[in-house]
Enzyme design. Structure first.
Site, mmCIF file in Angstrom:
data_model
loop_
_atom_site.group_PDB
_atom_site.id
_atom_site.type_symbol
_atom_site.label_atom_id
_atom_site.label_comp_id
_atom_site.label_asym_id
_atom_site.label_seq_id
_atom_site.Cartn_x
_atom_site.Cartn_y
_atom_site.Cartn_z
ATOM 1 N N ASP A 9 -50.423 -38.085 -53.591
ATOM 2 C CA ASP A 9 -49.509 -36.737 -53.802
ATOM 3 C C ASP A 9 -49.949 -35.700 -53.425
ATOM 4 O O ASP A 9 -51.192 -35.424 -52.894
ATOM 5 C CB ASP A 9 -48.866 -36.882 -55.317
ATOM 6 C CG ASP A 9 -47.640 -36.227 -55.512
ATOM 7 O OD1 ASP A 9 -47.194 -35.297 -54.879
ATOM 8 O OD2 ASP A 9 -46.671 -36.794 -56.488
ATOM 9 N N TRP A 16 -32.454 -7.209 -41.574
ATOM 10 C CA TRP A 16 -33.420 -8.112 -42.314
ATOM 11 C C TRP A 16 -34.665 -7.397 -42.148
ATOM 12 O O TRP A 16 -35.432 -7.569 -43.125
ATOM 13 C CB TRP A 16 -33.604 -9.599 -41.782
ATOM 14 C CG TRP A 16 -34.774 -9.808 -40.617
ATOM 15 C CD1 TRP A 16 -34.305 -9.195 -39.380
ATOM 16 C CD2 TRP A 16 -35.760 -10.218 -40.771
ATOM 17 N NE1 TRP A 16 -35.514 -9.557 -38.688
ATOM 18 C CE2 TRP A 16 -36.410 -10.194 -39.430
ATOM 19 C CE3 TRP A 16 -36.698 -10.749 -41.743
ATOM 20 C CZ2 TRP A 16 -37.831 -10.736 -39.228
ATOM 21 C CZ3 TRP A 16 -37.942 -11.295 -41.452
ATOM 22 C CH2 TRP A 16 -38.331 -11.305 -40.186
ATOM 23 N N GLU A 37 -44.815 -14.007 -39.240
ATOM 24 C CA GLU A 37 -43.722 -14.692 -39.890
ATOM 25 C C GLU A 37 -43.263 -15.615 -38.587
ATOM 26 O O GLU A 37 -42.801 -16.738 -38.975
ATOM 27 C CB GLU A 37 -42.709 -13.940 -40.443
ATOM 28 C CG GLU A 37 -41.504 -14.589 -40.805
ATOM 29 C CD GLU A 37 -41.456 -15.401 -41.951
ATOM 30 O OE1 GLU A 37 -42.654 -15.396 -42.616
ATOM 31 O OE2 GLU A 37 -40.803 -16.197 -42.185
ATOM 32 N N THR A 52 -50.501 -20.602 -25.971
ATOM 33 C CA THR A 52 -49.030 -21.182 -25.949
ATOM 34 C C THR A 52 -49.068 -22.093 -24.822
ATOM 35 O O THR A 52 -48.596 -23.306 -24.773
ATOM 36 C CB THR A 52 -48.254 -20.091 -26.232
ATOM 37 O OG1 THR A 52 -48.178 -19.320 -27.079
ATOM 38 C CG2 THR A 52 -46.732 -20.888 -26.385
ATOM 39 N N TYR A 62 -44.514 -16.855 -36.050
ATOM 40 C CA TYR A 62 -45.643 -18.060 -36.104
ATOM 41 C C TYR A 62 -45.792 -18.835 -37.321
ATOM 42 O O TYR A 62 -45.883 -20.118 -36.972
ATOM 43 C CB TYR A 62 -46.866 -17.425 -35.603
ATOM 44 C CG TYR A 62 -46.904 -16.938 -34.320
ATOM 45 C CD1 TYR A 62 -46.808 -17.782 -33.144
ATOM 46 C CD2 TYR A 62 -46.655 -15.720 -34.043
ATOM 47 C CE1 TYR A 62 -46.571 -17.347 -31.905
ATOM 48 C CE2 TYR A 62 -46.791 -14.956 -32.833
ATOM 49 C CZ TYR A 62 -46.494 -15.704 -31.858
ATOM 50 O OH TYR A 62 -46.499 -15.222 -30.553
ATOM 51 N N LYS A 106 -50.646 -25.158 -25.235
ATOM 52 C CA LYS A 106 -49.795 -26.388 -25.819
ATOM 53 C C LYS A 106 -48.926 -26.704 -24.930
ATOM 54 O O LYS A 106 -48.686 -28.022 -24.756
ATOM 55 C CB LYS A 106 -49.157 -25.589 -27.031
ATOM 56 C CG LYS A 106 -50.073 -25.430 -28.075
ATOM 57 C CD LYS A 106 -49.702 -24.794 -29.188
ATOM 58 C CE LYS A 106 -50.321 -25.144 -30.477
ATOM 59 N NZ LYS A 106 -50.459 -26.458 -30.729
ATOM 60 N N ARG A 132 -27.454 -4.400 -30.205
ATOM 61 C CA ARG A 132 -27.187 -5.402 -31.209
ATOM 62 C C ARG A 132 -26.981 -4.641 -32.504
ATOM 63 O O ARG A 132 -26.705 -3.236 -32.528
ATOM 64 C CB ARG A 132 -28.693 -5.912 -31.485
ATOM 65 C CG ARG A 132 -29.926 -5.030 -31.825
ATOM 66 C CD ARG A 132 -31.209 -5.514 -32.000
ATOM 67 N NE ARG A 132 -31.217 -6.485 -32.994
ATOM 68 C CZ ARG A 132 -32.532 -6.940 -33.484
ATOM 69 N NH1 ARG A 132 -33.510 -6.543 -32.979
ATOM 70 N NH2 ARG A 132 -32.427 -7.940 -34.453
ATOM 71 N N HIS A 160 -45.638 -4.546 -31.308
ATOM 72 C CA HIS A 160 -44.878 -4.478 -29.875
ATOM 73 C C HIS A 160 -43.225 -4.547 -30.222
ATOM 74 O O HIS A 160 -42.404 -4.513 -29.379
ATOM 75 C CB HIS A 160 -45.044 -5.895 -29.082
ATOM 76 C CG HIS A 160 -44.870 -7.061 -29.987
ATOM 77 N ND1 HIS A 160 -45.564 -8.280 -29.871
ATOM 78 C CD2 HIS A 160 -44.036 -7.716 -30.793
ATOM 79 C CE1 HIS A 160 -45.253 -9.223 -30.516
ATOM 80 N NE2 HIS A 160 -44.205 -8.980 -30.910
ATOM 81 N N HIS A 161 -43.162 -4.563 -31.418
ATOM 82 C CA HIS A 161 -41.485 -4.451 -32.123
ATOM 83 C C HIS A 161 -41.101 -3.204 -32.070
ATOM 84 O O HIS A 161 -40.073 -2.886 -32.521
ATOM 85 C CB HIS A 161 -41.655 -5.239 -33.453
ATOM 86 C CG HIS A 161 -41.634 -6.729 -33.585
ATOM 87 N ND1 HIS A 161 -40.774 -7.590 -33.403
ATOM 88 C CD2 HIS A 161 -42.888 -7.399 -33.681
ATOM 89 C CE1 HIS A 161 -41.117 -8.912 -33.398
ATOM 90 N NE2 HIS A 161 -42.407 -8.702 -33.593
ATOM 91 N N HIS A 165 -27.353 -13.204 -42.812
ATOM 92 C CA HIS A 165 -27.568 -14.433 -42.093
ATOM 93 C C HIS A 165 -28.995 -14.370 -41.667
ATOM 94 O O HIS A 165 -29.671 -15.568 -41.642
ATOM 95 C CB HIS A 165 -26.799 -14.259 -40.628
ATOM 96 C CG HIS A 165 -27.121 -15.042 -39.623
ATOM 97 N ND1 HIS A 165 -26.974 -16.368 -39.441
ATOM 98 C CD2 HIS A 165 -27.757 -14.912 -38.270
ATOM 99 C CE1 HIS A 165 -27.380 -16.948 -38.410
ATOM 100 N NE2 HIS A 165 -27.834 -15.955 -37.672
ATOM 101 N N SER A 207 -42.457 -18.273 -53.733
ATOM 102 C CA SER A 207 -42.498 -19.417 -53.580
ATOM 103 C C SER A 207 -43.138 -20.092 -52.476
ATOM 104 O O SER A 207 -43.761 -20.786 -52.317
ATOM 105 C CB SER A 207 -40.898 -19.963 -53.329
ATOM 106 O OG SER A 207 -40.660 -21.101 -52.827
ATOM 107 N N SER A 208 -42.980 -19.085 -51.283
ATOM 108 C CA SER A 208 -43.729 -19.608 -50.167
ATOM 109 C C SER A 208 -45.341 -19.555 -50.307
ATOM 110 O O SER A 208 -46.116 -20.633 -50.037
ATOM 111 C CB SER A 208 -43.446 -18.602 -49.051
ATOM 112 O OG SER A 208 -42.223 -18.624 -48.550
ATOM 113 N N SER A 215 -45.718 -32.321 -31.433
ATOM 114 C CA SER A 215 -47.079 -32.856 -31.329
ATOM 115 C C SER A 215 -47.096 -34.343 -31.626
ATOM 116 O O SER A 215 -48.089 -35.168 -31.333
ATOM 117 C CB SER A 215 -48.257 -32.193 -31.786
ATOM 118 O OG SER A 215 -48.058 -30.694 -31.219
ATOM 119 N N HIS A 224 -44.581 -10.275 -37.588
ATOM 120 C CA HIS A 224 -44.839 -11.015 -36.432
ATOM 121 C C HIS A 224 -45.658 -12.477 -36.891
ATOM 122 O O HIS A 224 -45.284 -13.556 -36.181
ATOM 123 C CB HIS A 224 -45.598 -10.251 -35.379
ATOM 124 C CG HIS A 224 -45.423 -11.104 -34.204
ATOM 125 N ND1 HIS A 224 -44.335 -11.017 -33.456
ATOM 126 C CD2 HIS A 224 -46.327 -11.864 -33.558
ATOM 127 C CE1 HIS A 224 -44.468 -11.640 -32.144
ATOM 128 N NE2 HIS A 224 -45.771 -12.391 -32.411
#
Lengths: 40, 529
Positions: free
Chosen positions: B110, B146, B259, B332, B261, B335, B454, B306-307, B81, B173-174, B272, B257
């Site tokens: 293009d 994951w 990722e 943040t 963002y 924003k 979890r 922090h993870h 998932h 690809s990314s 925006s 991390h």
């Protein structure tokens, strides 16, 4: 300079920068593995 | 922001042509609009695939005890998932927006590298196919989460090398897509379109693309090392050979991390664009928004640990990562306040894109605040690996990133299809989704604070009530996704004709071309003042 020639020139520059960025990504990938591998 | 004038001129060259017929149009296309459509449709399909896995999870958790699936399959569903939703759904969705909108917004005909663009897309279905095929292999798909932490991830069956290969392809690809986006923005802007005149969506994608190029190779390096540990006798992460499993966690989160963002910044960009349009005011503090985005991008690389406060890192390390994480709250907040200030005394209307953008504003902020709670190192020892974390990142990713994507889809759908979507159905979709998302994820905060771990298929009976409510919410969310797909296809097939501007005096070059946007646009560069 015609519109088409201008776009072609933009694309040529884009290809050069793209190759550079691709090389950066590849070096990060390989460099990361090598750096950790050699440290051990 | 800039003001632009552009009289759309029909292509004058005799080499201009429409799309090819049939399947070849989609297989061999180098047109940014076609490729954008492919990305978006692919993301929609993956939303259903990843959503089906979420339904399996929530069905199993509807009641305590094991009802529908065995624990191993449950773990596979949790892992897949996440992988599908992140790499197969939300990232491709935003690349789809980038493909469609960046050339239109900067006045380019293009993307800079159209064939590379085709390749970047077509890697995706194959990579996702390989990843999904692991579910049918002996031993099933990946089941270690994951994050792929060793040694657990190394205990997978035959699926392991296929998972690693799929992740490499998805990353490739990314990276290719990001390179294309950067060189397009840097080289293909219309004359007069300086960097600080670019729409915020373009800015957020430029920064996202740099983040991707910096972060993705690190993940690729990490999973390559996992592969060599498993098959080639290295011991990068094996303590028995002098390696360290915690090293993998550092590598993973150094990618992981940024990722987060990478996923959220394009949504910031979309919001925006939407809030000023429906406030009928220019974006408040444009330059501050750009600098805040860049600050978030930079800070995202110095907060990764922090993870992993609970791995036993030194106190100085905990302090550093706690404070650097809290620092992200500043750009943040810039924003959030600027979006709010944009609405202040604006002539607000609440069409569906604006509703989703406003929900994004409120609910993403909830996810941000629970992130601040998790950043407090001593408190994190209590929250770590509980459902509080699940609640936190789902608030960031669903009403954050996904609402941003849905808002963008409603906002630009008339430009893409030439038809207005059904506003009544759009509003029903909004309320169904907004309510069900909160019913699903808010109770998970309570479950986590009460100590529910979890990634478990069964739980103690004191968690039963909130789990049942959470599952009911998720069924409502499924209804929302089905309704969204119906609205999208209904709009593609017909509806009221959209004007070129679509909305009331929107700003930007994309609104100067007809709706639907012609197959070829800006063959002659527009004038940007």
């Amino acid at each position: 300079v015609t519109e088409a020639a201008q776009i072609e020139e933009q694309r040529r520059r884009a290809r050069r920068v793209a190759l550079l960025l691709g090389a950066v990504a590849l070096c990060t990938y390989l460099g990361f593995i090598l750096a950790i591998g050699l440290r051990r | 922001m800039s003001t632009q004038t552009h009289d759309h001129v029909e292509p004058a060259h005799d080499d201009q042509h429409g799309p090819a017929k049939g399947l070849t149009r989609w297989l061999f296309t180098t047109n940014h609009k076609d490729i954008g459509t492919l990305y978006l449709l692919f993301a929609l399909v993956m939303l259903f695939v990843g959503g089906a896995m979420a339904m399996v999870i929530r069905l199993e958790l509807f009641q305590p005890g094991l009802q529908f699936v065995n624990p191993d399959f449950y773990n596979q569903m949790v892992t897949m998932h996440a992988l599908i939703m992140i790499f197969g759904m939300i990232m491709p969705a935003f690349v789809g927006f980038a493909n469609w909108m960046i050339p239109l917004m900067i006045g380019a005909p293009d993307m800079a590298l159209p064939r590379l663009n085709n390749w970047s897309f077509w890697i995706l279905p194959f990579a996702s196919g390989i990843l999904l095929s692991t579910l049918f292999m002996e031993g099933g798909g990946p089941a270690g989460g994951w994050t792929l932490y060793p040694p657990l991830s190394l205990q997978a069956g035959n699926s392991f090398p296929f998972t690693i290969f799929a992740i490499h392809l998805l990353g490739m690809s990314s990276i290719l897509g990001s390179i294309n986006i950067i060189v397009t923005i840097m080289n293909m802007r219309a004359p007069g379109m300086s960097l600080l005149k670019m729409p915020l969506f373009v800015w957020t994608w430029l920064i996202t693309a740099y983040l991707l190029i910096a972060a993705m190779p690190v993940l690729a390096g990490g999973v390559t090392m996992l592969l060599t540990d498993q098959f080639f006798g290295t011991t990068f992460f094996n303590a028995a050979g002098g390696g360290d499993p915690v090293l993998f966690q550092h590598i993973f989160w150094f990618f992981g991390h940024p990722e987060v963002y990478i996923i959220i910044l394009p949504a910031f960009g979309i919001v925006s664009q939407i809030i000023p349009t429906f406030s009928r005011k220019p974006l408040f503090g444009y330059a501050a928004m750009v600098y805040a985005t860049a600050s978030i991008g930079f800070l995202s690389f110095i907060v990764w640990a922090h993870h992993m406060f609970t791995v036993g890192m030194p106190l100085a390390g905990q302090m550093f990562f706690m404070l650097s994480t809290m620092l992200i709250a500043i750009p943040t907040a810039v924003k959030i306040f600027n979006w709010t200030a944009t609405m202040w005394r604006g002539s607000l209307t609440f069409e569906t894109p604006m509703l989703f953008a406003l929900a994004f504003l409120f609910l993403f902020t909830i996810g941000g605040f629970s992130g601040l709670m998790l950043a407090i190192a001593p408190a994190d020892f209590q929250y770590h690996d509980t459902y509080f974390v699940v609640a936190h990142f789902h608030y960031v990713l669903v009403p954050g990133a996904l609402f941003g994507a849905i808002a963008g889809a409603y906002f630009w759908l008339p430009k893409w299809t030439g038809h207005m979507y059904d506003e009544t159905l759009g509003k029903i979709h909004f309320w169904l989704t907004a309510i069900s998302v909160n019913v699903t994820f808010f109770p998970q905060h309570f479950l986590g604070l009460a100590g529910m771990p979890r990634r478990i298929p069964d739980y103690a009976t004191q968690f039963a009530d909130w789990n049942m409510i959470s599952s009911i919410g998720s069924f409502g969310k499924l209804g929302g996704v089905v309704l969204f797909a119906y609205i999208v296809f209904k709009t593609i097939r017909g509806g009221a004709k959209a004007t070129a501007q679509v909305w009331d005096q929107p700003e930007g070059l994309e609104w100067t071309v007809p709706s639907p946007a012609p197959y070829h646009t800006f063959d002659e560069a527009p004038v940007v003042k």
